[in-house]
Design an enzyme around this catalytic site. Structure first.
Site, PDB file in Angstrom:
ATOM      1  N   HIS A   1      -0.209  -3.465   2.589  1.00 48.20           N
ATOM      2  CA  HIS A   1       0.398  -2.977   3.833  1.00 48.20           C
ATOM      3  C   HIS A   1      -0.573  -3.168   4.983  1.00 48.20           C
ATOM      4  CE1 HIS A   1       3.112  -0.487   6.254  1.00 48.20           C
ATOM      5  NE2 HIS A   1       2.009  -0.102   6.862  1.00 48.20           N
TER       6      HIS A   1
ATOM      7  N   ASP B   1      10.496  10.121   6.873  1.00 45.76           N
ATOM      8  CA  ASP B   1       9.722   9.284   7.798  1.00 45.76           C
ATOM      9  C   ASP B   1      10.621   8.709   8.886  1.00 45.76           C
ATOM     10  OD1 ASP B   1       7.266   7.903   8.637  1.00 45.76           O
ATOM     11  OD2 ASP B   1       8.418   6.120   8.148  1.00 45.76           O
TER      12      ASP B   1
ATOM     13  N   ARG C   1       8.420  11.161  16.700  1.00 44.48           N
ATOM     14  CA  ARG C   1       7.054  10.895  17.181  1.00 44.48           C
ATOM     15  C   ARG C   1       7.076   9.899  18.332  1.00 44.48           C
ATOM     16  NH1 ARG C   1       4.396   8.566  12.198  1.00 44.48           N
ATOM     17  NH2 ARG C   1       2.643   8.205  13.591  1.00 44.48           N
TER      18      ARG C   1
ATOM     19  N   SER D   1       2.836   8.694   7.087  1.00 46.19           N
ATOM     20  CA  SER D   1       3.999   7.819   7.265  1.00 46.19           C
ATOM     21  C   SER D   1       3.859   6.563   6.395  1.00 46.19           C
ATOM     22  CB  SER D   1       4.097   7.453   8.756  1.00 46.19           C
ATOM     23  OG  SER D   1       4.941   6.370   8.970  1.00 46.19           O
TER      24      SER D   1
ATOM     25  N   LYS E   1       5.688   5.832   2.249  1.00 49.61           N
ATOM     26  CA  LYS E   1       6.560   4.691   1.925  1.00 49.61           C
ATOM     27  C   LYS E   1       5.987   3.889   0.760  1.00 49.61           C
ATOM     28  CE  LYS E   1       6.614   3.857   6.324  1.00 49.61           C
ATOM     29  NZ  LYS E   1       6.728   3.651   7.740  1.00 49.61           N
TER      30      LYS E   1
HETATM   31  N1  URA Z   1       3.282   2.239  10.552  1.00 45.92           N
HETATM   32  C1  URA Z   1       4.016   3.197   9.952  1.00 45.92           C
HETATM   33  O1  URA Z   1       4.751   2.924   9.011  1.00 45.92           O
HETATM   34  N2  URA Z   1       3.932   4.475  10.402  1.00 45.92           N
HETATM   35  C2  URA Z   1       3.141   4.816  11.440  1.00 45.92           C
HETATM   36  O2  URA Z   1       3.094   5.975  11.796  1.00 45.92           O
HETATM   37  C3  URA Z   1       2.386   3.813  12.063  1.00 45.92           C
HETATM   38  C4  URA Z   1       2.470   2.530  11.578  1.00 45.92           C
END
Ligand code: URA
Length: 444
Positions: A82, A161, A168, A183, A187
């Site tokens: 990621h 999220d 946010r 966040s 995932k």
């Molecule tokens: N990428 C994400 O998935 N969440 C965030 O808060 C920032 C970047």
């Protein structure tokens, strides 16, 4: 648990119990806690922060708010990668086939993008015919058969999220380390991976503007991964310059294929090799960094990495001929160049603005309902510190609408200066964070 008590506790800087955190997330997802209370809570976290244990609890509560994907039918150690997000960052499209060719099962769930260009899924959708919504059974079968599948995240993956990120975005609470870390990691954990390699970006085109803040984010994410039982490693890399040269969708796919073919090198190849090397180590496919790197280079040179990508395109209904014939990819109607007005040295003052310029052309979404034009984008042909001669092409624009182009061009002109004094180049890798701690790379 009463939401007001949890808000007050965090506002006053006290630690929250696991029950408080879970109660808040469950109540918010179910709708019994309203946006205004969650907004106050997010702002309290923004200013007071969270300990690693609170952040891990938040991450797990978010991950468990929806489907927890089970990849146990796929043999082997599944490794996910990621990036915290950058400009011209197409490493996922390079790494997925590259490490799959090395025998690491890649079951990748990716998102669509909001911002300068599409996400991995949007980029893949510029390949004619390619399906990006595989049902769970087909997704797992494809990974079992060819070792690689990339699909979009299901609606039910981490619903907490989705709601929190949208809130946010409009409450000034995006750039908080515990909120970004929870966040991202929720995932990854919900998508069923066994190990995680993170690319944490630092610089003008990233959330974290300095290496120091990127290391802090990396340390929190690695701790969460390890506490959640997932081997996790983070590379902290530069995002002051765009990583590759292409910023768009179809043109980024072309660039990824160039790297897999072995015809494109530079920072995009180098970072892909560094991330891929760590993916091979955490998957147990290689014992040493040198061995892992040599294998990856060998897979590019032998054409096996590109063949794996072709196999994936074919399995997902796309036209595999695009790997040899780029004319089959969407092409913009118009093209123009930006040339340097003088001799000197390039300074990219704000790489995020280069991403914004690509978004203005239609390569990214301004709102979640905007439509992406896969053909448009910008190629940036020089990096900070490069010596430039008058008339040298600095950027190529691929566009559909003249008015978008004129605006995007002004943004690029402001973001790239050619100055008379030499400018230092940015290092590519600042360091690595793993279970043994933080290793800052010497930059001289
Ligand atoms: N990428 C994400 O998935 N969440 C965030 O808060 C920032 C970047």
């Amino acid at each position: 648990m009463r939401a007001i008590d949890v808000i007050l506790q965090k506002r006053n800087g006290w630690a929250l119990s696991p029950e408080d955190i879970r109660g808040l997330i469950t109540g918010y997802v179910e709708g019994s806690i309203p946006d205004y209370q969650m907004s106050a809570f997010l702002m309290a976290v923004y200013f007071q922060g969270m300990s690693i244990h609170e952040t891990t609890e938040l991450t797990m509560a978010m991950a468990e708010s929806g489907e927890m994907v089970d990849l146990s039918d796929i043999p082997g150690i599944k490794v996910d990668k990621h990036s915290t997000g950058g400009v011209a960052d197409i490493t996922t499209l390079i790494l997925a086939p590259l490490v799959a060719a090395a025998g690491v099962p890649v079951a990748k769930m990716s998102g669509r993008g909001l911002g300068h260009t599409g996400g991995t899924i949007d980029k893949l959708e510029s390949i004619p015919g390619l399906l990006t919504e595989l049902d769970r059974e087909r997704f797992i079968r494809q990974v079992r058969e060819i070792g690689l599948a990339v699909t979009s995240q299901s609606e039910n993956l981490v619903p907490a999220d989705k709601k929190l990120y949208a809130l946010r975005d409009v409450t000034g609470t995006i750039d908080s380390i515990p909120l970004i870390a929870s966040s991202v990691m929720s995932k990854k954990i919900a998508s069923g991976t066994d190990a995680i390699v993170l690319d944490v970006k630092a610089g003008s085109g990233a959330f974290m503007k300095t290496p120091e803040s990127a290391f802090r984010l990396a340390e929190v994410m690695v701790s969460i991964g390890l506490l959640a039982g997932r081997e996790t490693v983070a590379i902290v890399s530069d995002m002051n310059d765009p990583l590759g040269s292409a910023i768009g969708n179809a043109i980024e796919v072309e660039e990824a294929i160039g790297v897999l073919r072995g015809t494109i090198g530079g920072p995009l190849l180098e970072l892909s090799l560094v991330l891929g090397t760590h993916m091979l180590l955490v998957s147990g496919k290689s014992e040493t960094l040198d061995d892992a790197r040599a294998r990856l280079v060998g897979l590019i040179n032998s054409g096996e990495a590109l063949r794996k990508f072709e196999q994936m395109i074919n399995a997902q209904g796309g036209d595999p001929a695009i790997v040899r014939d780029f004319t089959l990819l969407p092409k913009a109607a118009n093209q123009d160049v930006l040339q340097s007005p003088r001799d000197g040295y390039l300074s990219i003052v704000d790489s995020q603005q280069l991403g914004r310029a690509a978004m203005i052309l239609g390569a990214g979404r301004e709102t979640k309902d905007s439509r992406i034009d896969p053909a448009v984008g910008i190629r940036i042909l020089a990096k900070t510190g490069d010596s430039i001669i008058k008339g040298q092409v600095l950027a190529i624009f691929y566009y559909s609408h003249e008015s978008d182009y004129l605006l995007a061009r002004r943004v690029v002109e402001d973001a790239m200066n050619v100055v008379s004094e030499p400018v230092s180049k940015h290092p590519l890798i600042y360091g690595v964070v793993d279970r043994n701690g933080t290793h800052i790379r010497s930059l001289d």
